[in-house]
Scaffold this active site. Structure first.
Site: not given
Ligand code: F0G
Length: 474
Positions: A74, A126-127, A217, A219, A260, A451
């Protein structure tokens, strides 16, 4: 040394999974039952799944080994310390906070610095990052370079931030209202295009001048570093790890979705040097994710991420990765399919607005193309257009999005060249009858994150009912 022309997959395959073969009739039925929304299709009915590169990569034998030896204590697990040491060594940041995936890190960070009247600036959010900024009450502002919005004209660093626009925005808003600048590397929302070191340093210098913290960010940091090596002066001989370290040096911290560029199926982290922020972040972590040494992950996940973050720095892998994405892009261009040029790191983005000009935005050209790809070839992709952005007018009608893209995201180390050749062949077939592709209509659509759950149907075919000619019965 002899330079070979063929770039091969730098791995051999030890474990395999069957593909979801289906007949034409089966796919037509599956699509109808899924209400023309590809998120509703069972994965075993998909032949080639290009929905996302997130969490869908193939882990290495070393990573699977790490899964078995992961320490599930833990507190203070050995796997946590491997994770922490790897991230400290890579990024240079001293405070490392594990989270279960990228958006959990975004949520924690925004709870610290977000709020009404604040503005978070970025090359492009990112979204989920945007959603977390905005759910804190703050406003997310994208300041991409103009070249990033010109899909047809290639340029080396279309993911960059517009530094003039940043200066102007700070002047207009006042630096005290901007608690954070986020540089997304690579820029997922605009075609997976890279950000140059020069641009990262320029953004850093503006942010430092105004006391605005800057985070990456990150990723897809390794794909970005490889593009810097290929395209930016002074980096061609530098090892990828060193380029990545120089990228992290430009910022005060980073958030990462490890799904990623860490080849993990789940996980993420926040890393920074600010001890005050990290203490507060850990308070939230313990409430919502878990104790500071696991943060919502199992010990085995931490172990897999630590190994993945080292494997991703392999230049042979990155050469194969970027070249195979380019291979798909070039194949589509040869069939006359308009894509964002040049191809980005993790996927190819098809410009459906240009490919299907006869379908109006309100009939979702990108979603229509995504449905065709499934119908004809069992390929799953994702729409980035009017359905995803889901903005409506007062009557509830959909407002056209600025772009109508179909993203073909390539999972890491999963598909081989023949799978990609198959995707190109499917596009070739679709291109031949593209004029016959019909748009879609909404049957049911929720207001948020439309979507994911919207239900659609093919546009009704307008049948002209001609008046019968009057028959004279003389
Ligand atoms: N930042 C970037 C640039 C991303 O592409 C994503 C996720 C996230 C943050 C969020 O990360 O999914 O681990 O919570 N991108 C995926 C995509 C979902 O399909 O591009 P997460």
């Amino acid at each position: 040394m002899w330079k070979w022309k063929t770039i091969i997959e730098p791995f051999r395959i030890k474990s395999v999974e069957p593909l979801g073969f289906t007949t034409d009739a089966e796919r037509a039925l599956v699509l109808k039952q899924a209400h023309y929304n590809l998120f509703n299709i069972k994965a075993d009915k998909i032949m080639v799944d290009l929905l996302t590169d997130s969490g869908t990569g193939a882990m290495s034998a070393m990573q699977w080994g790490g899964i078995m030896t992961g320490d599930e204590s833990y507190a203070g697990a050995r796997s946590y310390h491997n994770f922490e040491d790897t991230i400290k060594d890579l990024t240079g940041y001293q405070e490392v906070i594990p989270v279960h995936q990228g958006r959990a890190g975004e949520k924690i960070l925004m709870s610290l610095i977000g709020g009404k009247g604040k503005y978070v600036v970025s090359n492009s959010h990112f979204d989920t990052t945007r959603a977390n900024v905005e759910s804190s009450g703050a406003t997310a502002v994208d300041l991409p370079v103009k070249s990033g919005l010109d899909f047809d004209k290639p340029a080396p660093f279309k993911g960059n931030m517009d530094i003039d626009a940043l200066n102007k925005f700070i002047k207009k808003t006042g630096a005290k209202n901007i608690p954070l600048c986020i540089m997304t590397v690579t820029n997922n929302s605009l075609g997976g295009q890279p950000v140059s070191m020069e641009n990262l340093k320029a953004a850093q210098s503006v942010c430092r001048k105004h006391n605005i913290p800057m985070f990456l960010d990150c990723a897809r940091f390794a794909e970005n570093a490889y593009f810097i090596k290929l395209r930016e002066k002074g980096f061609s001989k530098m090892p990828i790890k060193k380029i990545a370290q120089e990228m992290f040096d430009t910022a005060d911290g980073a958030i990462m979705s490890a799904k990623k560029d860490a080849f993990a199926n789940i996980g993420g982290f926040i890393a920074m040097n600010n001890a005050g922020w990290s203490e507060k972040a850990r308070q939230i972590l313990i409430l919502t994710e878990g104790f500071r040494t696991y943060g919502g992950l199992a010990g085995r996940d931490l172990e897999a991420i630590a190994i993945g973050l080292k494997e991703i720095l392999d230049e042979k892998y990155l050469q194969y990765r970027i070249s195979s994405t380019e291979y798909l892009g070039n194949g589509l261009l040869k069939c006359g399919i308009p894509i964002i040029r040049p191809t980005g790191g993790h996927g190819v983005y098809v410009n459906a607005k240009k490919f299907l000009p006869h379908i109006k935005a309100k009939n979702f050209p990108a979603q229509s193309l995504a449905c065709q790809l499934y119908l004809i070839g069992g390929i799953r992709t994702v729409e980035i257009g009017t359905l995803m952005f889901g903005r409506r007018d007062k009557k509830g009608d959909f407002l056209p999005a600025d772009m109508e893209l179909v993203r073909l995201a390539i999972p890491r180390r999963v598909y081989t060249q023949s799978h990609i050749d198959y995707v190109i062949e499917v596009f070739k077939k679709i291109a031949k009858h593209k004029k016959d592709i019909k748009g879609l209509e909404i049957v049911q659509a929720p207001k948020v994150l439309t979507h994911f759950t919207a239900k659609l149907k093919p546009m009704e075919q307008k049948i002209e009912i001609r008046k019968p000619k009057a028959v004279s019965c003389k």
